[in-house]
Design a protein around this motif. Structure first.
Motif, PDB file in Angstrom:
ATOM      1  N   ASP A  70     135.583   1.270 -36.669  1.00  0.00           N
ATOM      2  CA  ASP A  70     136.632   2.283 -36.794  1.00  0.00           C
ATOM      3  C   ASP A  70     137.309   2.513 -35.452  1.00  0.00           C
ATOM      4  O   ASP A  70     136.654   2.600 -34.397  1.00  0.00           O
ATOM      5  CB  ASP A  70     136.028   3.604 -37.299  1.00  0.00           C
ATOM      6  CG  ASP A  70     135.437   3.451 -38.698  1.00  0.00           C
ATOM      7  OD1 ASP A  70     135.944   2.556 -39.425  1.00  0.00           O
ATOM      8  OD2 ASP A  70     134.512   4.201 -39.049  1.00  0.00           O
ATOM      9  N   LEU A  71     138.614   2.626 -35.451  1.00  0.00           N
ATOM     10  CA  LEU A  71     139.370   2.883 -34.237  1.00  0.00           C
ATOM     11  C   LEU A  71     139.443   4.376 -33.973  1.00  0.00           C
ATOM     12  O   LEU A  71     139.559   5.170 -34.911  1.00  0.00           O
ATOM     13  CB  LEU A  71     140.782   2.307 -34.373  1.00  0.00           C
ATOM     14  CG  LEU A  71     140.850   0.789 -34.552  1.00  0.00           C
ATOM     15  CD1 LEU A  71     142.296   0.353 -34.768  1.00  0.00           C
ATOM     16  CD2 LEU A  71     140.246   0.076 -33.358  1.00  0.00           C
ATOM     17  N   PRO A  72     139.373   4.817 -32.655  1.00  0.00           N
ATOM     18  CA  PRO A  72     139.454   6.268 -32.366  1.00  0.00           C
ATOM     19  C   PRO A  72     140.848   6.816 -32.649  1.00  0.00           C
ATOM     20  O   PRO A  72     141.837   6.087 -32.623  1.00  0.00           O
ATOM     21  CB  PRO A  72     139.130   6.330 -30.865  1.00  0.00           C
ATOM     22  CG  PRO A  72     139.502   4.988 -30.343  1.00  0.00           C
ATOM     23  CD  PRO A  72     139.212   4.009 -31.455  1.00  0.00           C
ATOM     24  N   ASP A  73     140.891   8.161 -32.896  1.00  0.00           N
ATOM     25  CA  ASP A  73     142.174   8.808 -33.177  1.00  0.00           C
ATOM     26  C   ASP A  73     142.988   8.935 -31.895  1.00  0.00           C
ATOM     27  O   ASP A  73     142.447   9.152 -30.800  1.00  0.00           O
ATOM     28  CB  ASP A  73     141.939  10.206 -33.776  1.00  0.00           C
ATOM     29  CG  ASP A  73     141.214  10.124 -35.126  1.00  0.00           C
ATOM     30  OD1 ASP A  73     141.362   9.058 -35.773  1.00  0.00           O
ATOM     31  OD2 ASP A  73     140.524  11.085 -35.496  1.00  0.00           O
ATOM     32  N   MET A  74     144.320   8.815 -31.998  1.00  0.00           N
ATOM     33  CA  MET A  74     145.206   8.957 -30.857  1.00  0.00           C
ATOM     34  C   MET A  74     145.375  10.425 -30.530  1.00  0.00           C
ATOM     35  O   MET A  74     145.491  11.265 -31.425  1.00  0.00           O
ATOM     36  CB  MET A  74     146.571   8.338 -31.173  1.00  0.00           C
ATOM     37  CG  MET A  74     146.522   6.832 -31.454  1.00  0.00           C
ATOM     38  SD  MET A  74     145.980   5.902 -30.011  1.00  0.00           S
ATOM     39  CE  MET A  74     147.352   6.198 -28.915  1.00  0.00           C
ATOM     40  N   PRO A  75     145.390  10.767 -29.195  1.00  0.00           N
ATOM     41  CA  PRO A  75     145.562  12.195 -28.824  1.00  0.00           C
ATOM     42  C   PRO A  75     146.973  12.690 -29.157  1.00  0.00           C
ATOM     43  O   PRO A  75     147.917  11.925 -29.269  1.00  0.00           O
ATOM     44  CB  PRO A  75     145.310  12.187 -27.319  1.00  0.00           C
ATOM     45  CG  PRO A  75     145.658  10.805 -26.892  1.00  0.00           C
ATOM     46  CD  PRO A  75     145.252   9.904 -28.032  1.00  0.00           C
ATOM     47  N   ASP A  76     147.077  14.059 -29.270  1.00  0.00           N
ATOM     48  CA  ASP A  76     148.364  14.691 -29.557  1.00  0.00           C
ATOM     49  C   ASP A  76     149.163  14.812 -28.265  1.00  0.00           C
ATOM     50  O   ASP A  76     148.718  15.396 -27.293  1.00  0.00           O
ATOM     51  CB  ASP A  76     148.126  16.077 -30.175  1.00  0.00           C
ATOM     52  CG  ASP A  76     149.435  16.698 -30.607  1.00  0.00           C
ATOM     53  OD1 ASP A  76     150.467  15.967 -30.630  1.00  0.00           O
ATOM     54  OD2 ASP A  76     149.454  17.884 -30.955  1.00  0.00           O
TER      55      ASP A  76
END
Length: 402
Positions: free
Chosen positions: A350-356
């Motif tokens: 799973d790829l990490p979520d991109m920051p806001d």
């Protein structure tokens, strides 16, 4: 009294000779009949003249420009027949186009063996028909028994092939197609000894000297299909450098590799393959049994009816149902169709979520760069209207070119 009887006998012999069938008359009559029956062609003998020639001077009667043909006769005798290019061209045009065209000013082409093969049936028939007509036995022996032998390339070879002590030369001037052309036929016949037997005509009954009229004229295709073709049997093919070829000598051994008598090639002299076969023997001589010919080519198989000739298995996929998909998906479908299973692919991490990044300065709500937030305001420039005018192009002094 004797004088009166002598005159009557002489007049009777002259009248008989005038009515008798001579060799010249036989050629004149036969020429027109053979041309009409064989080729539906109009030929007429304009003149026929004869002369005697010694065997040592026969080369002076031969023409390099004409078609030279050697005819074989009885007891090894040989005769020479010649046709000028106009006569040869007329025979070819009649068999190919059905009519004869007038001659042109173009230079005559060299004669070929094909021309001789086309003219041979006409000359053979002419000699056979004319041989039985003369009443003089000497004239019958002169022309009887000759058949086409072979074409000759030049005068020198022809002269070497003629070895009789003396020859009778017959010059036949021919009118072609009612004046469209004029041809010439020259016969160099060996002089035979008196009292010799007259050869029996081949292919004819002595009681019926005139042959039966053929149903159809001889065509060019019939003549060409009777030509001889030389073939060669190739057991192996060898490639060697030219420098090694120049070093070959008697006793050298060439390695032909693995050769198979069951896979020989039948080729023309030019190297084009016309078939394949097995090399063996028949009745004590070498022979080749053909397995396939050169014109047997594989044909495209497109229809379902051609499937038996293709000798291929049926690989049509079976119908899939929902049960088949639930039991194993693509793997089950592969097993049903007879294809091997594909290996399972590993699971990807799973790829990490991109920051806001919406709160970064210089970006608007849609993420575009806002120039007003990035670049500072610049001060206004001072008023420079009171500055003196500048002379951009001052006058330059004149220069003396001398």
């Amino acid at each position: 009294m004797d004088t009166i009887l002598h005159r009557k006998a002489k007049a009777g012999r002259a009248e008989h000779q005038a009515r008798a069938m001579s060799l010249a008359k036989a050629l004149r009559v036969t020429l027109a009949k053979v041309a009409e029956e064989k080729f539906e062609m109009s030929l007429a003998a304009l003149s026929i003249r004869s002369q005697m020639c010694e065997g040592e001077e026969i080369d002076q009667q031969l023409s390099e420009k004409d078609l030279l043909m050697l005819f074989d006769g009885p007891d090894g005798a040989r005769a020479a027949l010649m046709m000028n290019p106009a006569m040869v061209g007329a025979l070819i045009q009649q068999q190919t186009m059905g009519r004869v065209l007038p001659e042109t000013d173009a230079a005559p082409r060299p004669m070929t063996p094909t021309d001789a093969a086309i003219a041979a049936p006409f000359l053979d028939a002419l000699l056979v028909r004319a041989a039985v007509l003369p009443e003089d036995p000497a004239e019958q022996r002169l022309i009887s028994g000759f058949r086409f032998g072979a074409p000759v390339e030049d005068v020198r070879v022809m002269a070497l092939s003629l070895d009789a002590p003396a020859y009778k030369i017959l010059h036949v001037d021919v009118d072609i197609a009612g004046g469209v052309r004029q041809g010439r036929i020259v016969m160099c016949l060996p002089q035979v000894e008196e009292g010799g037997a007259i050869p029996e005509p081949q292919g004819q009954d002595s009681q019926t000297p005139t042959p039966v009229r053929p149903q159809q004229p001889v065509t060019l295709a019939d003549t060409v299909m009777k030509l001889s073709v030389d073939l060669r049997i190739s057991l192996a093919r060898l490639r060697i450098p030219l420098r090694d070829l120049g070093k070959l000598a008697a006793g050298d051994i060439l390695d032909l590799g693995a050769t198979d008598f069951a896979k020989v090639r039948v080729q023309t002299l030019a190297g084009r393959g016309v078939g394949r076969g097995t090399l063996g023997q028949l009745d004590g001589v070498r022979a080749v049994q053909l397995d396939a010919t050169g014109d047997v080519l594989p044909k495209m198989q497109r229809r379902a009816s051609d499937r038996e000739q293709m000798d291929l298995p049926d690989i049509s996929a079976p119908a899939f149902t929902a049960d088949t998909t639930e039991q194993g998906g693509a793997s089950a479908q592969a097993q049903a169709s007879g294809l091997p299973d594909l290996p399972d692919l590993p699971d990807l991490p799973d790829l990490p979520d991109m920051p806001d990044m919406s709160d970064l300065p210089g970006l608007d709500d849609e993420g575009a760069i806002a120039p007003a937030d990035v670049l500072p305001d610049l001060p206004d420039l001072p008023d420079m209207s009171d500055l003196p005018d500048l002379e951009l192009s001052p006058d330059l002094p004149e220069l003396d070119a001398g």
